[in-house]
Each structure stands twice: as structure tokens, then as C-alpha cells.
Design a protein around this motif. Structure first.
Motif, PDB file in Angstrom:
ATOM      1  N   ASP A 451     -30.909 -24.387  -9.911  1.00  0.00           N
ATOM      2  CA  ASP A 451     -31.659 -24.635  -8.673  1.00  0.00           C
ATOM      3  C   ASP A 451     -31.148 -23.796  -7.507  1.00  0.00           C
ATOM      4  O   ASP A 451     -31.828 -23.625  -6.491  1.00  0.00           O
ATOM      5  CB  ASP A 451     -31.591 -26.113  -8.296  1.00  0.00           C
ATOM      6  N   LYS A 452     -29.922 -23.258  -7.646  1.00  0.00           N
ATOM      7  CA  LYS A 452     -29.319 -22.459  -6.579  1.00  0.00           C
ATOM      8  C   LYS A 452     -29.189 -20.987  -6.978  1.00  0.00           C
ATOM      9  O   LYS A 452     -28.324 -20.270  -6.470  1.00  0.00           O
ATOM     10  CB  LYS A 452     -27.958 -23.036  -6.189  1.00  0.00           C
ATOM     11  N   VAL A 453     -30.064 -20.548  -7.874  1.00  0.00           N
ATOM     12  CA  VAL A 453     -30.093 -19.144  -8.297  1.00  0.00           C
ATOM     13  C   VAL A 453     -31.446 -18.548  -7.924  1.00  0.00           C
ATOM     14  O   VAL A 453     -32.491 -19.164  -8.154  1.00  0.00           O
ATOM     15  CB  VAL A 453     -29.851 -19.009  -9.815  1.00  0.00           C
ATOM     16  N   ALA A 454     -31.424 -17.355  -7.339  1.00  0.00           N
ATOM     17  CA  ALA A 454     -32.657 -16.694  -6.909  1.00  0.00           C
ATOM     18  C   ALA A 454     -32.429 -15.192  -6.871  1.00  0.00           C
ATOM     19  O   ALA A 454     -31.326 -14.705  -7.130  1.00  0.00           O
ATOM     20  CB  ALA A 454     -33.088 -17.204  -5.532  1.00  0.00           C
ATOM     21  N   GLY A 455     -33.469 -14.470  -6.569  1.00  0.00           N
ATOM     22  CA  GLY A 455     -33.358 -13.023  -6.384  1.00  0.00           C
ATOM     23  C   GLY A 455     -33.395 -12.677  -4.913  1.00  0.00           C
ATOM     24  O   GLY A 455     -34.100 -13.302  -4.119  1.00  0.00           O
ATOM     25  N   LEU A 456     -32.606 -11.680  -4.528  1.00  0.00           N
ATOM     26  CA  LEU A 456     -32.667 -11.091  -3.182  1.00  0.00           C
ATOM     27  C   LEU A 456     -32.765  -9.585  -3.391  1.00  0.00           C
ATOM     28  O   LEU A 456     -31.750  -8.900  -3.471  1.00  0.00           O
ATOM     29  CB  LEU A 456     -31.420 -11.431  -2.365  1.00  0.00           C
ATOM     30  N   HIS A 457     -33.993  -9.102  -3.509  1.00  0.00           N
ATOM     31  CA  HIS A 457     -34.203  -7.684  -3.816  1.00  0.00           C
ATOM     32  C   HIS A 457     -34.318  -6.874  -2.530  1.00  0.00           C
ATOM     33  O   HIS A 457     -35.354  -6.853  -1.885  1.00  0.00           O
ATOM     34  CB  HIS A 457     -35.454  -7.507  -4.681  1.00  0.00           C
ATOM     35  N   PHE A 458     -33.201  -6.238  -2.139  1.00  0.00           N
ATOM     36  CA  PHE A 458     -33.200  -5.315  -1.012  1.00  0.00           C
ATOM     37  C   PHE A 458     -33.691  -3.953  -1.496  1.00  0.00           C
ATOM     38  O   PHE A 458     -33.584  -3.614  -2.676  1.00  0.00           O
ATOM     39  CB  PHE A 458     -31.792  -5.159  -0.434  1.00  0.00           C
ATOM     40  N   PHE A 459     -34.200  -3.165  -0.565  1.00  0.00           N
ATOM     41  CA  PHE A 459     -34.684  -1.831  -0.901  1.00  0.00           C
ATOM     42  C   PHE A 459     -33.740  -0.780  -0.318  1.00  0.00           C
ATOM     43  O   PHE A 459     -33.085  -1.012   0.698  1.00  0.00           O
ATOM     44  CB  PHE A 459     -36.115  -1.640  -0.391  1.00  0.00           C
ATOM     45  N   ASN A 460     -33.693   0.354  -0.942  1.00  0.00           N
ATOM     46  CA  ASN A 460     -32.745   1.414  -0.583  1.00  0.00           C
ATOM     47  C   ASN A 460     -33.412   2.446   0.323  1.00  0.00           C
ATOM     48  O   ASN A 460     -34.514   2.900   0.010  1.00  0.00           O
ATOM     49  CB  ASN A 460     -32.240   2.081  -1.870  1.00  0.00           C
ATOM     50  N   PRO A 461     -32.761   2.829   1.438  1.00  0.00           N
ATOM     51  CA  PRO A 461     -31.471   2.365   1.950  1.00  0.00           C
ATOM     52  C   PRO A 461     -31.589   1.023   2.670  1.00  0.00           C
ATOM     53  O   PRO A 461     -32.549   0.796   3.411  1.00  0.00           O
ATOM     54  CB  PRO A 461     -31.068   3.480   2.929  1.00  0.00           C
ATOM     55  N   VAL A 462     -30.599   0.178   2.444  1.00  0.00           N
ATOM     56  CA  VAL A 462     -30.662  -1.210   2.900  1.00  0.00           C
ATOM     57  C   VAL A 462     -30.841  -1.310   4.415  1.00  0.00           C
ATOM     58  O   VAL A 462     -31.628  -2.114   4.907  1.00  0.00           O
ATOM     59  CB  VAL A 462     -29.384  -1.964   2.465  1.00  0.00           C
ATOM     60  N   HIS A 463     -30.122  -0.475   5.172  1.00  0.00           N
ATOM     61  CA  HIS A 463     -30.159  -0.615   6.631  1.00  0.00           C
ATOM     62  C   HIS A 463     -31.482  -0.147   7.230  1.00  0.00           C
ATOM     63  O   HIS A 463     -31.816  -0.520   8.353  1.00  0.00           O
ATOM     64  CB  HIS A 463     -28.998   0.163   7.274  1.00  0.00           C
ATOM     65  N   LYS A 464     -32.269   0.629   6.475  1.00  0.00           N
ATOM     66  CA  LYS A 464     -33.531   1.140   6.999  1.00  0.00           C
ATOM     67  C   LYS A 464     -34.751   0.360   6.527  1.00  0.00           C
ATOM     68  O   LYS A 464     -35.712   0.190   7.271  1.00  0.00           O
ATOM     69  CB  LYS A 464     -33.705   2.617   6.604  1.00  0.00           C
ATOM     70  N   MET A 465     -34.744  -0.095   5.297  1.00  0.00           N
ATOM     71  CA  MET A 465     -35.924  -0.733   4.717  1.00  0.00           C
ATOM     72  C   MET A 465     -36.032  -2.186   5.180  1.00  0.00           C
ATOM     73  O   MET A 465     -35.099  -2.968   5.032  1.00  0.00           O
ATOM     74  CB  MET A 465     -35.876  -0.658   3.194  1.00  0.00           C
ATOM     75  N   GLU A 466     -37.195  -2.531   5.725  1.00  0.00           N
ATOM     76  CA  GLU A 466     -37.364  -3.833   6.361  1.00  0.00           C
ATOM     77  C   GLU A 466     -37.607  -4.965   5.368  1.00  0.00           C
ATOM     78  O   GLU A 466     -37.276  -6.119   5.636  1.00  0.00           O
ATOM     79  CB  GLU A 466     -38.541  -3.764   7.347  1.00  0.00           C
ATOM     80  N   LEU A 467     -38.181  -4.663   4.215  1.00  0.00           N
ATOM     81  CA  LEU A 467     -38.594  -5.722   3.286  1.00  0.00           C
ATOM     82  C   LEU A 467     -37.441  -6.214   2.419  1.00  0.00           C
ATOM     83  O   LEU A 467     -36.599  -5.431   1.974  1.00  0.00           O
ATOM     84  CB  LEU A 467     -39.704  -5.186   2.368  1.00  0.00           C
ATOM     85  N   VAL A 468     -37.432  -7.530   2.167  1.00  0.00           N
ATOM     86  CA  VAL A 468     -36.571  -8.130   1.136  1.00  0.00           C
ATOM     87  C   VAL A 468     -37.431  -9.082   0.325  1.00  0.00           C
ATOM     88  O   VAL A 468     -38.057  -9.992   0.884  1.00  0.00           O
ATOM     89  CB  VAL A 468     -35.371  -8.889   1.736  1.00  0.00           C
ATOM     90  N   VAL A 470     -37.640 -12.184  -1.858  1.00  0.00           N
ATOM     91  CA  VAL A 470     -36.885 -13.386  -2.221  1.00  0.00           C
ATOM     92  C   VAL A 470     -37.562 -13.952  -3.461  1.00  0.00           C
ATOM     93  O   VAL A 470     -38.706 -14.410  -3.397  1.00  0.00           O
ATOM     94  CB  VAL A 470     -36.894 -14.412  -1.072  1.00  0.00           C
ATOM     95  N   VAL A 471     -36.868 -13.903  -4.584  1.00  0.00           N
ATOM     96  CA  VAL A 471     -37.500 -14.194  -5.873  1.00  0.00           C
ATOM     97  C   VAL A 471     -37.182 -15.620  -6.299  1.00  0.00           C
ATOM     98  O   VAL A 471     -36.017 -16.004  -6.443  1.00  0.00           O
ATOM     99  CB  VAL A 471     -37.032 -13.201  -6.957  1.00  0.00           C
ATOM    100  N   ARG A 472     -38.237 -16.390  -6.512  1.00  0.00           N
ATOM    101  CA  ARG A 472     -38.112 -17.792  -6.914  1.00  0.00           C
ATOM    102  C   ARG A 472     -38.315 -17.915  -8.414  1.00  0.00           C
ATOM    103  O   ARG A 472     -39.407 -17.628  -8.928  1.00  0.00           O
ATOM    104  CB  ARG A 472     -39.148 -18.648  -6.186  1.00  0.00           C
ATOM    105  N   ALA A 473     -37.263 -18.343  -9.131  1.00  0.00           N
ATOM    106  CA  ALA A 473     -37.400 -18.670 -10.547  1.00  0.00           C
ATOM    107  C   ALA A 473     -37.954 -20.095 -10.674  1.00  0.00           C
ATOM    108  O   ALA A 473     -38.090 -20.815  -9.680  1.00  0.00           O
ATOM    109  CB  ALA A 473     -36.059 -18.546 -11.254  1.00  0.00           C
ATOM    110  N   LYS A 474     -38.278 -20.494 -11.883  1.00  0.00           N
ATOM    111  CA  LYS A 474     -38.920 -21.798 -12.077  1.00  0.00           C
ATOM    112  C   LYS A 474     -38.086 -22.949 -11.540  1.00  0.00           C
ATOM    113  O   LYS A 474     -38.620 -23.927 -11.023  1.00  0.00           O
ATOM    114  CB  LYS A 474     -39.224 -22.016 -13.559  1.00  0.00           C
ATOM    115  N   GLN A 475     -36.759 -22.857 -11.669  1.00  0.00           N
ATOM    116  CA  GLN A 475     -35.911 -23.980 -11.249  1.00  0.00           C
ATOM    117  C   GLN A 475     -35.308 -23.796  -9.859  1.00  0.00           C
ATOM    118  O   GLN A 475     -34.561 -24.660  -9.396  1.00  0.00           O
ATOM    119  CB  GLN A 475     -34.798 -24.193 -12.282  1.00  0.00           C
TER     120      GLN A 475
END
Length: 738
Positions: A451-468, A470-475
Motif C-alpha cells: 500500500d506504500k509502494v508507488a512510482g515517481l517517474h521524473f523526466f530527464n533532466p530532472v531540474h528542467k522537466m516539469e512533469l512527474v 505518480v504511478v498507482r499500483a493496484k494496492q
């Protein structure tokens, strides 16, 4: 001291005759200019015009959050007619003109945002001073909404900072820090935060004593002043600006409008303000403006916690204070640096001391670049570095509230990392992966806290790319999503919550487009022409340029992970594998689809083909008259349609629930032509029935990878759209036309 109170303002006059007009818009986190605020300001100005006891007017904010974020964008988007727009612009122009002509000196005291209408108000004042810290942002960002400044910004700014600086600020929509603004004379003084109130008081005394001279127009180099003082010199500057915007002007008409309005500022004064007003009103009706406004609201919705989770779900959880990062490569170091810059304590763990030392160098390099860009003091730079600890041991990770894994993209390696972290960390700590495509559910299975595991997909380069993403798995729990969304917002990024599926959203939508470009090169299409056609569509770079930037090896791994959800990926995987085997990894090896020399493109590379004869045969001709007209060239259609179709499939599969979020993610994550609003907006613009028909013809030529999504077929039959004309940000479902 006399005090007058309004709903949004308080007005006080002291014994010296200094009248302070303080703005604090109720029930708003930031001050904005809406109809009620403008009405009250008009009443205050009317009173000041008839006051005989006032020696100085000081305009400032009563909110710590900042001076003024600009005009109310919702009021702009709700304008229903040119007459209504004209009235809005006339109201602002006339009010700020009255401030400009007040009989006593005027001073704008700026901290935090001073943007759009906020800066236009300040430009109408005689003096401007600002607090010199990272929260102060001064600029005219209207161009990013497909508009131009409409309340005198195009007319007054050239007089204050010079023509060259004014064009740069307006055409780029740049935000300046206080120190940057002071360098060009936009403000009279940048004040250290520690001495803020005392130096504001001193500056007021200097104005009263007539012991200060405005810096407006005084900071230009002599040659620049001379050049801008002559009609010939100005014509050369305008010609250079027009040349610079030429490639973008057809997609972004506000660029030409801004130059025209600024040019008119050098003629008769009423004509200049009329030109500014007329250009603003005309721009409001353009598709570019409407699309950019909708993206603005989409970004606001994405950054609202209530969009993704109930704020109460995380209320009983400890706030995230300490961050752990596993891996100090480009992504891990970037995530660590970003978190430290936003006040978090960060521990980055590496596998051995050599890797740790390399990671420390990456972090220092990133912080040094930031310090130079933001003009940070040595003390601030050291404070950021002191918050980052790079180590090879587990112990410093104790007490971390969130750990982000950023190691090699191999599922078995990530499983082992998550299993180890699960045993190490406190029960309430969140474990997140920066993977771009691998299963979050599988990583969660390696722990006792799914229940406390998820994705945080940052884009490269991290300091420039605005989008993240947030990946929700089933649990994954609502509380975990709420905490992560809040964390992403605290980093200054924009979160989009996606389902746990191969490629999540951005890579899944992007890859069919990139893969089609690879296939076209394998068939013998020209590399330069492919990229040129896509740039003409409005992308910041072509697909083959992008692949070289990202890395062919990275693209190869993503392609393999998407084989289970995308049709026709196999041949693309084979082509990319050949390039990886030949160490043609893109820019990092100076050879990919292009050759590179010292980081610069230097011709095309010799592309290895799975079928060596394919490059020698004639590129297949397609009958253009078999397509329904959609405004695209044959190359653009073949490259863009796969993205449109996959975006629809992601909506159909609820990878992301909201259509506006799919469009926003593609714009922020890939640079998808912002003026077009995103892929689903493009489908609406072309017409669902046209896209469906053209996909059918493409499928007959190239195979099932061009098959229409079921949702598109249904929408074409029922004459449905993804968005209404106005409120796309609130629209979760297709809506019926008319």
C-alpha cells in the motif's frame, strides 16, 4: 494616521503624508486582479487624484505569498465577445494610466510574484523596488497563454528597460529575479531579505527628500541607447526580432502581435495603446490562445491535490521531511539535488565509493549551475549541499520518510532493492521507483507494504522537466498517492497520476511515434526530412533527434517493455538492437541517427538495417487523395496519428482518467506542440470521424499498428468530442456535439 478599509485593500496615511495602499485579496492564496479588485483600485485612485495631503503613494501586498500574480485568467477565458474584451482592456489601460499621472510620486514595493498585470501596474509607478530572494519573479508571461500584455506593458516596458530588453522579456515571457531586474533598470533597487523592511523605509525617506533618481532607461549600454534612439536603429532591432520568431510565428500569432504593439509604442501615444488593445482582442479568438488557456487550467487542476485524492486521506500521516535516493546516476543525483533545493534532507546511496564519489560530483555540478542561474550566495549554495549526503551504507537511510529508487532498468535488480528497503525502513515510509516502464506491482510484491509502494517517474533532466508521473499500483493506498502528489507539488513540479501499466502514460503514447520514425528510416526515408516535418507540426524537435538525446539504449529497453501492449513493436526493437550492438547510442556516443562532433550535430549516421536492401528501394508512395483532408502532410500523418491513437487507447483503458490530463502530460513530458493543446485536442480539431477514416487507410497500407481504437470508432459514429469548447479541464468524458 488615517485608515481606509476596502474588501481587498487597506489604505493608510501617516503623518508624513505617505499613503500605503496594501492589497490582500480575501480567500485567495495569491493576489490577482479581478473585476472587484479593479473596481476598488479605481475608487482609491480617484480619491488620490483629489488628495492634497499626500506626498507619496506606496503600493504593496499584504500577503506574504507575493505582490500580484496578474489578472484573473478565468475572467479572460470567459470573455464572450470582442466588445467585452475591448471593455476589459480599456478599463485596465485607463486605470493604470491614471496611476501613471497621479500628482504625487508612486512606489511599487514588490516581493514574490509580480507578473502580468502586476508588473503593468508597477510600470505605471515612478519607482519600483523588490526583495531579492528566490520567490521574487518579475515578468510579463502573457505570450505563454497566446496573448500579449494588454494593460500598457508593451508601451511602457521599452521606455523603462530599452527596446532590446523589452522585446526579449515580452517574446519569451521570461521571469526575472530581483537582481536580474535591477541590472536592466526594471526595478530601482534589489533589497536583501534580511534588511527588507528597513531598506524599504530608507528608500521611502529618500523619495521624500528627493534624494533618489529612478533607474528607468538608465541601465542600457551607450551603444544600445544610441541604436534605440534612432528610427533606423530600431528598425534593425525589430527586423532581428522578426527573423528570430519566423519559424514559430505561424503557430504562435502572439509573437507577431507583440512586435507590432511594441513598434507602435514609438509613435503617437494613443495609437500605441490602441494597437495593444486591438492585438489582444484579436488574439483571444485564435485557436492557439484557446488551447494554451486550456493547458493553463489543466496545469492548475493537476497541481490541485483534490484532483487526485482527498486531502484528508494524508492528514494523519507524518509529513515527508527526509528523502532517500538509491543510485547517484544522472536521475538519482538530479532528484536528490531538486529535493535539497526545496528544503528536504537527502541521503543518496551508491553501491561503492567510486560510484558515490561520481555521484557527489554530479550533485555539486547541478547545485553550482543552479547557484549561477539563480545568483545564489555562497551561503545558500553551501546550505543546499549540506542537505545532501552521499553514502555507501544503509544506516544514514534510517528515518527517511520516502525513498526513491533510481537504479538500472532491470526488474530483478529493482526487486532486490525494494526487498532490502522494506526491511530497513520504518513502517510508514513510502517506497517509490523512478522506473520509466517497469511494473510497480511487481516491486510492491517484494515488500510487506504494497500500500506504500508507488512510482515517481521524473523526466530527464530532472531540474528542467516539469512533469512527474505518480504511478498507482493496484494496492497503492489513497494516503500514499496524496503524500506523493503533495511532495511533487512541493518540488515545484506538476503531477499526473497514472495507472500501473507498461510505459505508464507518456512513454506508452510517445513510443508508437518514435517507433514509426525508426521504421521510416529503415524503409529509406530521409532522416532530416522526418525531423523537419515534425518540427513544422510544432514539436520542439523531431523524433530521431529526440531518440538521440534520450539514448538509443534507453529507447531499446522501453520498446522491449511495451511489446505486450503495443502492436508492431518487434521490428522497431530489432532495429534499435542493431544500433545498440554497434554502440550507436545517440549523442552520448556521438553517433545515433545523426553524427555528432563536440556535442553538435554533424551529418547523419549510416543507419544499420535488419534488411540491408530496404534503404535502396523506393519509398512507398501513398495516394494523398485517398485521405480525408486533415491539414497534415503524409509524413506528419504517419508519425502523429500513432500518438493520437495511443492517447485514445490510454483514455479507453483509464491509464489516466481525465482527457485533459493526457494532453497536459504529453505537452509537459514530451513538448507535444502546445499551440495544438495536446493529442486529444488535435483529434477534436481534425474531427473524430476524419481521424478514424484516415487510420483505416493507413492500416490498409502499413498494418494493424494503425488500427482505430474502439473508443474512437464509437465517438466517430456518435459524433462525440473529448472536450467542450470551454471547460476541458473539468471534462472527464467524451461529450456530444451541439
Amino acid at each position: 494616521m488615517s485608515i481606509d478599509r476596502y474588501k481587498a485593500f487597506s489604505v493608510t496615511t501617516d503623518v508624513r503624508g505617505v499613503t500605503t495602499v496594501s492589497l490582500d485579496v480575501p480567500d485567495r492564496p495569491l493576489n490577482i486582479l479581478d473585476r472587484d479588485v479593479m473596481s476598488e483600485l479605481e475608487a482609491i485612485v480617484h480619491d488620490l487624484e483629489h488628495r492634497g495631503d499626500c506626498e507619496l503613494v506606496v503600493f504593496r501586498s499584504g500577503k506574504e505569498s507575493g505582490f500580484l500574480a496578474g489578472a484573473d485568467v478565468k475572467a479572460i477565458v470567459n470573455i464572450e465577445s470582442p466588445a467585452q474584451a475591448t471593455q476589459l482592456i480599456d478599463c485596465g489601460q485607463q486605470l493604470f494610466d491614471r496611476i501613471n499621472w497621479l500628482p504625487m510620486p508612486t512606489l511599487a514595493v514588490i516581493h514574490g510574484p509580480c507578473l502580468g498585470g502586476g508588473l503593468e501596474w508597477s510600470l505605471a509607478c515612478d519607482y519600483r523596488i523588490a526583495r531579492d530572494n528566490s520567490s521574487t519573479k518579475i515578468g510579463l508571461p502573457e505570450i505563454k497563454l497566446g496573448l500579449i500584455p494588454g494593460w500598457g506593458g508593451t508601451q511602457r516596458l521599452p521606455r523603462v528597460v530599452g527596446l532590446t530588453n523589452a522585446l526579449s522579456l515580452i517574446l519569451q515571457g521570461k521571469h526575472l529575479s530581483a537582481s536580474e531586474a535591477a541590472k536592466i533598470g526594471l526595478i530601482d533597487r534589489a533589497i536583501d531579505p534580511e534588511n527588507w523592511e528597513s531598506e524599504v523605509a530608507d528608500f521611502i525617506v529618500q523619495i521624500l527628500d528627493e534624494d533618489v533618481v529612478s533607474q528607468s532607461g538608465r541601465k542600457q549600454p551607450i551603444i544600445q541607447k544610441w541604436l534605440e534612439a534612432t528610427a533606423l536603429g530600431r528598425s534593425l532591432i525589430f527586423a532581428a526580432a522578426e527573423k528570430k520568431i519566423r519559424s514559430k510565428a505561424s503557430h504562435y500569432p502572439a509573437l507577431k502581435s507583440a512586435i507590432k504593439a511594441v513598434r507602435c509604442s514609438y509613435g503617437l501615444r494613443p495609437d500605441g495603446f490602441m494597437a495593444e488593445r486591438n492585438e489582444f482582442v484579436d488574439l483571444l479568438a485564435t485557436p492557439t490562445c484557446r488551447n494554451l488557456l486550456q493547458l493553463f487550467f489543466a496545469r492548475e487542476s493537476a497541481r490541485d491535490l483534490r484532483t487526485w485524492a482527498s486531502p484528508t486521506t494524508a492528514v494523519h500521516e507524518e509529513p515527508i521531511r527526509k528523502i532517500g535516493v538509491i543510485g547517484a546516476g544522472a536521475m538519482g543525483a538530479g532528484i536528490g539535488q531538486l529535493a535539497a533545493c526545496n528544503g528536504y534532507d537527502v541521503v543518496i546511496k551508491e553501491i561503492d565509493e567510486d560510484a558515490a564519489q561520481a555521484g557527489r560530483k554530479r550533485v555539486v555540478s547541478l547545485v553550482d549551475k543552479l547557484a549561477k542561474h539563480r545568483n545564489l550566495s555562497e551561503r545558500d549554495r553551501e546550505a543546499i549541499l549540506d542537505r545532501v549526503h552521499v553514502t555507501t551504507s544503509d544506516e544514514p537511510m534510517n528515518g527517511a520518510d520516502l525513498v526513491v529508487e533510481a537504479v538500472v532498468e532491470r526488474a530483478e535488480v529493482k526487486d532486490a532493492v525494494f526487498a532490502g528497503l522494506d526491511k530497513l525502513l520504518a513502517a510508514n515510509a513510502i517506497l517509490a521507483s523512478n522506473t520509466s516502464s517497469l511494473s510497480i506491482a511487481r516491486m510492491a510484491d517484494a515488500t510487506t507494504r504494497p500500500d506504500k509502494v508507488a512510482g515517481l517517474h521524473f523526466f530527464n533532466p530532472v531540474h528542467k522537466m516539469e512533469l512527474v508521473e505518480v504511478v498507482r499500483a493496484k494496492q497503492t493506498s489513497d494516503a500514499t498517492i496524496a503524500r506523493l502528489v503533495s511532495f511533487v507539488r512541493a518540488l515545484g513540479k506538476t503531477p499526473i497520476v497514472t495507472a500501473d501499466a507498461p510505459g505508464f502514460l507518456v512513454n506508452r503514447v510517445l513510443f508508437p511515434y518514435l517507433g514509426e520514425a525508426v521504421m521510416m528510416v529503415a524503409e529509406g526515408h530521409d532522416v532530416h526530412r522526418i525531423d523537419k516535418q515534425v518540427r513544422a507540426f510544432g514539436m520542439p524537435m523531431g523524433p530521431l533527434e529526440l531518440l538521440d538525446q534520450v539514448g538509443i539504449d534507453v529507447a531499446y529497453h522501453v520498446a522491449k517493455s511495451l511489446d505486450s501492449v503495443l502492436v508492431g513493436v518487434g521490428p522497431v526493437v530489432d532495429q534499435l538492437k542493431l544500433m545498440v550492438n554497434d554502440e550507436m547510442l545517440g549523442k552520448k556516443t556521438e553517433c545515433g541517427f545523426y553524427q555528432y562532433k563536440k556535442g553538435r550535430r554533424d551529418g547523419t549516421a549510416d543507419f544499420p538495417r535488419t534488411n540491408p536492401q530496404s534503404g535502396h528501394r523506393t519509398v512507398q508512395r501513398v495516394r494523398e487523395d485517398h485521405f480525408v483532408v486533415d491539414g497534415l502532410t503524409s509524413e506528419q500523418r504517419r508519425l502523429i496519428y500513432p500518438m493520437l491513437a495511443e492517447s485514445i487507447r490510454c483514455k479507453q483503458a483509464n491509464i489516466v482518467d481525465q482527457a485533459w490530463a493526457i494532453d497536459l502530460a504529453m505537452v509537459l513530458g514530451t513538448g507535444f506542440a502546445p499551440h495544438r493543446g495536446g493529442p486529444l485536442h488535435v483529434v477534436d480539431t481534425i474531427g473524430e470521424h476524419i481521424v478514424h477514416a484516415n487510420l483505416g487507410y493507413l492500416q490498409s497500407i502499413y498494418g494493424d499498428r494503425f488500427a482505430s481504437p474502439l473508443l474512437l470508432e464509437e465517438m466517430a459514429e456518435q459524433h462525440q468530442l473529448f472536450f467542450t469548447d470551454t471547460e476541458s479541464e473539468d471534462n472527464d468524458h467524451a461529450v456530444t456535439k451541439g
